[in-house]
Design an enzyme around this catalytic site. Structure first.
Site, PDB file in Angstrom:
ATOM      1  N   ASP A 287     -36.708   0.453  26.478  1.00  0.00           N
ATOM      2  CA  ASP A 287     -35.297   0.844  26.451  1.00  0.00           C
ATOM      3  C   ASP A 287     -34.431  -0.210  27.136  1.00  0.00           C
ATOM      4  OD1 ASP A 287     -33.100   2.376  25.937  1.00  0.00           O
ATOM      5  OD2 ASP A 287     -33.457   3.828  27.537  1.00  0.00           O
ATOM      6  N   GLY A 288     -33.197  -0.336  26.670  1.00  0.00           N
ATOM      7  CA  GLY A 288     -32.226  -1.196  27.355  1.00  0.00           C
ATOM      8  C   GLY A 288     -31.834  -2.444  26.591  1.00  0.00           C
ATOM      9  N   ASN A 289     -32.268  -2.549  25.331  1.00  0.00           N
ATOM     10  CA  ASN A 289     -31.909  -3.741  24.543  1.00  0.00           C
ATOM     11  C   ASN A 289     -30.394  -3.853  24.381  1.00  0.00           C
ATOM     12  OD1 ASN A 289     -34.621  -4.027  24.175  1.00  0.00           O
ATOM     13  ND2 ASN A 289     -34.644  -3.380  22.037  1.00  0.00           N
TER      14      ASN A 289
ATOM     15  N   ARG B  57     -25.483  -6.088  19.819  1.00  0.00           N
ATOM     16  CA  ARG B  57     -26.683  -5.313  20.207  1.00  0.00           C
ATOM     17  C   ARG B  57     -27.948  -5.877  19.572  1.00  0.00           C
ATOM     18  NH1 ARG B  57     -26.313  -0.311  22.182  1.00  0.00           N
ATOM     19  NH2 ARG B  57     -28.170   0.306  21.048  1.00  0.00           N
TER      20      ARG B  57
ATOM     21  N   HIS C 190     -32.083  -6.528  20.610  1.00  0.00           N
ATOM     22  CA  HIS C 190     -33.321  -6.110  19.935  1.00  0.00           C
ATOM     23  C   HIS C 190     -34.196  -7.327  19.625  1.00  0.00           C
ATOM     24  CE1 HIS C 190     -31.933  -2.075  19.771  1.00  0.00           C
ATOM     25  NE2 HIS C 190     -30.978  -2.286  18.894  1.00  0.00           N
TER      26      HIS C 190
ATOM     27  N   SER D 216     -37.208   5.645  17.078  1.00  0.00           N
ATOM     28  CA  SER D 216     -37.356   7.102  17.172  1.00  0.00           C
ATOM     29  C   SER D 216     -36.712   7.778  15.964  1.00  0.00           C
ATOM     30  CB  SER D 216     -36.709   7.617  18.455  1.00  0.00           C
ATOM     31  OG  SER D 216     -35.301   7.588  18.333  1.00  0.00           O
ATOM     32  N   PHE D 217     -37.112   9.008  15.778  1.00  0.00           N
ATOM     33  CA  PHE D 217     -36.539   9.857  14.731  1.00  0.00           C
ATOM     34  C   PHE D 217     -35.017   9.877  14.893  1.00  0.00           C
ATOM     35  CE2 PHE D 217     -36.525  13.978  12.372  1.00  0.00           C
ATOM     36  CZ  PHE D 217     -37.369  13.589  11.353  1.00  0.00           C
TER      37      PHE D 217
ATOM     38  N   ASN E 204     -33.173   7.591  16.194  1.00  0.00           N
ATOM     39  CA  ASN E 204     -32.566   6.275  15.938  1.00  0.00           C
ATOM     40  C   ASN E 204     -32.007   6.148  14.513  1.00  0.00           C
ATOM     41  OD1 ASN E 204     -34.913   4.323  17.987  1.00  0.00           O
ATOM     42  ND2 ASN E 204     -32.945   5.245  18.523  1.00  0.00           N
TER      43      ASN E 204
ATOM     44  N   ARG F 217     -28.244   5.888  14.249  1.00  0.00           N
ATOM     45  CA  ARG F 217     -27.467   4.717  14.710  1.00  0.00           C
ATOM     46  C   ARG F 217     -26.678   4.108  13.545  1.00  0.00           C
ATOM     47  NH1 ARG F 217     -30.285   1.630  19.704  1.00  0.00           N
ATOM     48  NH2 ARG F 217     -30.688   3.526  20.880  1.00  0.00           N
TER      49      ARG F 217
ATOM     50  N   GLU G 159     -49.410   9.756  33.947  1.00  0.00           N
ATOM     51  CA  GLU G 159     -48.627   9.239  35.077  1.00  0.00           C
ATOM     52  C   GLU G 159     -47.400   8.531  34.524  1.00  0.00           C
ATOM     53  OE1 GLU G 159     -49.129   9.560  38.342  1.00  0.00           O
ATOM     54  OE2 GLU G 159     -50.914  10.764  37.956  1.00  0.00           O
TER      55      GLU G 159
END
Ligand code: FPP
Length: 248
Positions: free
Chosen positions: A12-14, A25, A29, A57-58, A60, A63, A199
Site C-alpha cells: 500500500d502507498g503507491n 499515481r 504503481h 483488490s476486488f 480496486n 478506481r 502475526e
C-alpha cells in the site's frame, strides 16, 4: 532465524508516494512494480516457501478507468518480463481472486505464465488479483451449497477443512506473517479466513520505498513474536514453539 513459511503482503502507498513527488499515481504503481521484483527475489533467496501479494483488490475495480487500465498494463508487462526470472529462480506462479473479471489478454497471459512455471519447485508466488476475501468466501459457500443441494454433502459434514478446500487458497498453508505498508492498520478484505492466527506487522514505509533491508527488519520482528494459536504459553513451549516456521 525462523522464517515464516508463508509471508503475505498488502502493498500500500503507491498513490501517496507519487503525490508526495507531484507525480501521477501511475508512476507510484510503476515504482511499486520495481519493488515487487526486488522483494520477490529477496524472499526466494531467503528461502521463504510461499509469498502472497495483494496486487489488485476486488474494490480496486472502482478506481478511475485509466488507473485500472494502467495497472492491468503494468501487470502484463510484469508477467512478460518476470516469467523468465521466475523460471531461473524456480518460482511457481499462482493466482487467487475472481480472475474471470480480468481483461481477456491479461487473463490469457496469466494462465500461460502459471502454466509455464507449473513444474517449478521453489517458492510459490501467489498474486491476489481481482481478489476480495468476502467474495472468495461467498464463492466457496455457493460451491458447498450446490454440493449439498445435489446431495453430495450433508450439512453436518461441512467442516473447516471442507470450507478451506473450496477457497482459492486451497493447497497453501495459512500465512504466518502479514506485512502491510503505508501506515494503514487494516486488513482490507484480504485473506479473512486464512489470517485467523497470522502475526500482523504494520510499517509507515510506503510500498515504493519498501526495501529488502526493511523486509529483513520485519522478519526479525517476526522472530520476536510468540505464536500461541489460542493455547497457553506453557502448552505451546511443550509443543515446540514456532513449529510452523522453518528454521533457517
Ligand atoms: C496500493 O497503493 C497498491 C495497489 C492498489 C496496487 C498494488 C500494485 C502494485 C504494487 C503494482 C502491480 C503489481 C504487480 C505484481 C505487477 P495505492 O494506490 O492504494 O496507494 P495510496 O493508498 O497511497 O493511494
Amino acid at each position: 532465524m525462523y522464517l515464516p513459511r508463508h509471508l503475505a503482503i498488502i502493498m500500500d502507498g503507491n498513490g501517496r508516494w507519487a503525490r508526495q513527488r507531484g507525480l501521477p499515481r501511475i508512476l507510484g504503481h510503476q515504482q511499486g512494480v520495481e519493488v515487487v521484483r526486488g522483494i520477490v527475489e529477496e524472499c526466494s533467496k531467503l528461502g521463504i516457501s510461499w509469498l502472497t501479494l495483494y496486487a489488485f483488490s476486488f474494490e480496486n475495480w472502482g478506481r478511475p478507468e485509466e488507473e485500472v487500465e494502467a495497472l492491468m498494463e503494468l501487470l502484463a508487462t510484469y508477467l512478460r518480463n518476470e516469467v523468465p526470472t521466475m523460471l531461473k529462480h524456480g518460482i511457481r506462479l499462482n493466482v487467487i481472486g475472481d480472475t474471470g473479471r480480468l481483461p481477456g489478454a491479461v487473463a490469457t497471459m496469466l494462465d500461460e505464465s502459471v502454466e509455464r512455471t507449473r513444474s517449478q519447485t521453489g517458492m510459490v508466488l501467489t498474486l491476489a488479483l481481482s481478489y476480495g476475501a468476502r467474495d472468495e468466501i461467498t464463492r466457496a459457500m455457493r460451491k458447498l451449497a450446490s454440493a449439498a443441494a445435489r446431495g453430495e454433502v450433508e450439512p453436518e459434514d461441512i467442516s473447516e477443512q471442507r470450507i478451506a478446500a473450496q477457497l482459492d487458497t486451497v493447497g497453501l498453508p495459512d500465512p504466518d506473517f502479514l506485512i502491510r505498508t503505508s501506515g494503514e492498520m487494516r486488513i482490507s478484505n484480504f485473506l479473512l479466513w486464512q489470517l485467523a492466527y497470522t502475526e500482523l506487522y504494520f510499517t509507515e514505509t510506503l510500498w515504493p520505498d519498501f526495501s529488502p533491508d526493511q523486509l529483513r527488519q520485519a522478519l526479525h520482528e517476526y522472530n520476536r513474536r510468540e505464536r500461541r494459536f489460542g493455547l497457553t504459553a506453557e502448552q505451546r513451549s511443550k509443543e515446540g514453539n514456532q513449529e510452523e516456521g522453518g528454521r533457517h
